[in-house]
Design a protein around this motif. Structure first.
Motif, PDB file in Angstrom:
ATOM      1  N   ARG A 262      -9.192 -44.963 -90.310  1.00  0.00           N
ATOM      2  CA  ARG A 262      -9.966 -45.825 -89.410  1.00  0.00           C
ATOM      3  C   ARG A 262      -9.186 -47.104 -89.124  1.00  0.00           C
ATOM      4  O   ARG A 262      -8.735 -47.795 -90.049  1.00  0.00           O
ATOM      5  CB  ARG A 262     -11.321 -46.149 -90.020  1.00  0.00           C
ATOM      6  N   LEU A 263      -9.035 -47.413 -87.848  1.00  0.00           N
ATOM      7  CA  LEU A 263      -8.370 -48.652 -87.454  1.00  0.00           C
ATOM      8  C   LEU A 263      -9.257 -49.846 -87.771  1.00  0.00           C
ATOM      9  O   LEU A 263     -10.477 -49.773 -87.662  1.00  0.00           O
ATOM     10  CB  LEU A 263      -8.065 -48.629 -85.954  1.00  0.00           C
ATOM     11  N   ASP A 264      -8.631 -50.943 -88.155  1.00  0.00           N
ATOM     12  CA  ASP A 264      -9.388 -52.149 -88.477  1.00  0.00           C
ATOM     13  C   ASP A 264     -10.003 -52.776 -87.232  1.00  0.00           C
ATOM     14  O   ASP A 264     -11.079 -53.376 -87.288  1.00  0.00           O
ATOM     15  CB  ASP A 264      -8.478 -53.177 -89.158  1.00  0.00           C
ATOM     16  N   ARG A 265      -9.313 -52.617 -86.106  1.00  0.00           N
ATOM     17  CA  ARG A 265      -9.771 -53.266 -84.876  1.00  0.00           C
ATOM     18  C   ARG A 265      -9.443 -52.373 -83.689  1.00  0.00           C
ATOM     19  O   ARG A 265      -8.395 -51.730 -83.663  1.00  0.00           O
ATOM     20  CB  ARG A 265      -9.088 -54.626 -84.714  1.00  0.00           C
ATOM     21  N   VAL A 266     -10.338 -52.335 -82.707  1.00  0.00           N
ATOM     22  CA  VAL A 266     -10.116 -51.527 -81.509  1.00  0.00           C
ATOM     23  C   VAL A 266     -10.352 -52.398 -80.281  1.00  0.00           C
ATOM     24  O   VAL A 266     -11.339 -53.122 -80.201  1.00  0.00           O
ATOM     25  CB  VAL A 266     -11.063 -50.304 -81.474  1.00  0.00           C
ATOM     26  N   ASP A 267      -9.420 -52.330 -79.335  1.00  0.00           N
ATOM     27  CA  ASP A 267      -9.574 -52.994 -78.039  1.00  0.00           C
ATOM     28  C   ASP A 267     -10.272 -52.007 -77.112  1.00  0.00           C
ATOM     29  O   ASP A 267      -9.738 -50.943 -76.805  1.00  0.00           O
ATOM     30  CB  ASP A 267      -8.189 -53.360 -77.488  1.00  0.00           C
TER      31      ASP A 267
END
Length: 412
Positions: A223-228
């Motif tokens: 899981r990515l920490d942050r998504v744009d």
């Protein structure tokens, strides 16, 4: 046991009772630029303007074949998946509950309601998608319904593979290369599952949601920490488990990370030159050609344009990001001395092609200098080199904040 390609062909055949195959169109503009036969698989021309109704159709078709009196279908989505599920609920004459984040734009809500009509109920809940997803899954368990995943489901993957079935039939053979976006991985897993090693693949994911690249590096979905969320149709925090099982052996070089600002230049080009309206995720495959230039010469390349659900209220943002990426628009904070003629001195420095697009005086107190937020557009990025040299020679103090994300977000 029926193998995957046969299942995909069966799904594609069944779809013909609902909607026609999408066109595979040669694009002269792109073909000439890259010295290749560039064909666009126009998934932006389905009844819901994206490929997502394929997976929804196949999953619902198979559930209803097993359980004709199936209870409600449930999904969570802020966009194309919601519209695909809504369309298919009305087609099959079944009830659907579609959970959408509270922050979903009204345009997407109204389109989902239009496609589903009386067959669906829309529930707005959660500021973030994870909260919406949790609520949808909890409701589904409570009512004993069928949850329709946007990508991480074998029947959905099988339905998305119908894109490849059509491409092969329309070309009478597989292309040399297929370029397509990857978010959760349903489309790419399906297409690759059908065509296998019969062609090469390039997968494009937004740099702010590069979940497949992260999974390939880790050897497992992470899981990515942050998504744009700019390219929201492909910006996924974690690649699916089922989809990664089909994509995990991809070479890292075949998975491209696409800068969202550069993506905006492609969206504008396709709109202005070709008259083709693409959402950010739908333009990823076309933008990826820039990274393939020189390596695809003479090849037959299919770019899957996955969606055209673009809200034109976002057009100013797209133009702004494209101009900044191309270097023809910049923002400065300029210190302007408080004396007669200072502003005129600055204006005389501007070149014949430099246009002031934003001017805001920021003086907060009685000082000898005031600050000006100024946005300048020009026709050639090289003009800014000349402008900044003139500013330096004239002794003006300034700061380029174009790439300063925090300041730009606050001031611009």
């Amino acid at each position: 046991m029926t193998d995957f390609p046969e299942k995909a062909r069966a799904a594609e055949a069944a779809m013909r009772d609902v909607f026609a195959a999408t066109p595979l169109q040669r694009n002269d503009h792109l073909s000439e630029r890259y010295g290749a036969e560039i064909l666009l698989k126009r998934e932006d021309l389905t009844p819901v303007r994206s490929y997502k109704l394929r997976g929804a159709f196949n999953a619902m078709r198979k559930i209803l074949a097993r359980t004709p009196d199936a209870a409600q279908f449930v999904c969570a989505s802020a966009g194309n998946h919601a519209q695909g599920v809504a369309f298919m609920c009305r087609h099959f004459g079944v009830r659907g509950v579609i959970f959408m984040p509270v922050t979903t734009p009204d345009q997407k809500i109204s389109k989902t309601r239009k496609f589903g009509g009386d067959a669906i109920e829309i529930v707005l809940t959660g500021d973030y998608f994870d909260d919406t997803l949790s609520a949808a899954q909890g409701h589904c368990t409570e009512i004993g319904g069928h949850f329709l995943s946007p990508f991480d489901d074998e029947d959905v993957i099988e339905g998305q593979a119908s894109v490849a079935v059509e491409i092969e039939a329309q070309l009478s053979r597989p292309p040399d290369r297929i370029v397509m976006p990857v978010g959760g991985g349903g489309l790419s897993a399906g297409v690759r599952g059908y065509l296998g090693s019969r062609c090469d693949y390039t997968l494009a994911e937004p740099s702010g949601g590069a979940s497949l690249a992260a999974a390939i590096t880790a050897g497992t979905p992470v899981r990515l920490d942050r998504v744009d969320n700019f390219a929201d149709g492909a910006a996924v925090a974690q690649i699916g488990r089922h989809t990664f099982a089909r994509l995990g052996d991809m070479q890292a070089d075949d998975v491209l990370s696409i800068d969202e600002d550069r993506l905006c230049t492609t969206m504008l080009e396709m709109l202005n030159v070709e008259g083709v309206v693409l959402e950010p995720a739908g333009a990823l495959s076309v933008d990826a050609l820039k990274d393939l230039e020189g390596t695809i010469t003479g090849q037959t390349v299919v770019c899957v344009t996955t969606g055209g659900n673009f809200d034109f209220e976002r057009l100013p943002e797209v133009k702004e990001r494209a101009q900044r990426y191309s270097g023809v628009k910049k923002y400065f904070v300029l210190r302007l001395p408080q004396r007669p003629g200072a502003l005129k001195d600055f204006l005389n420095i501007l070149g014949p092609h430099d246009d002031i697009a934003r001017f805001e005086y920021l003086k907060k107190s009685a000082r000898n200098f005031g600050s000006v937020l100024i946005g300048i557009e020009t026709n050639d990025a090289a003009n800014f080199v000349t402008l900044e040299q003139k500013l330096d020679d004239a002794g003006f103090q300034y700061r380029d904040i174009t790439e300063d994300g925090v300041l730009a977000e606050f001031l611009i």
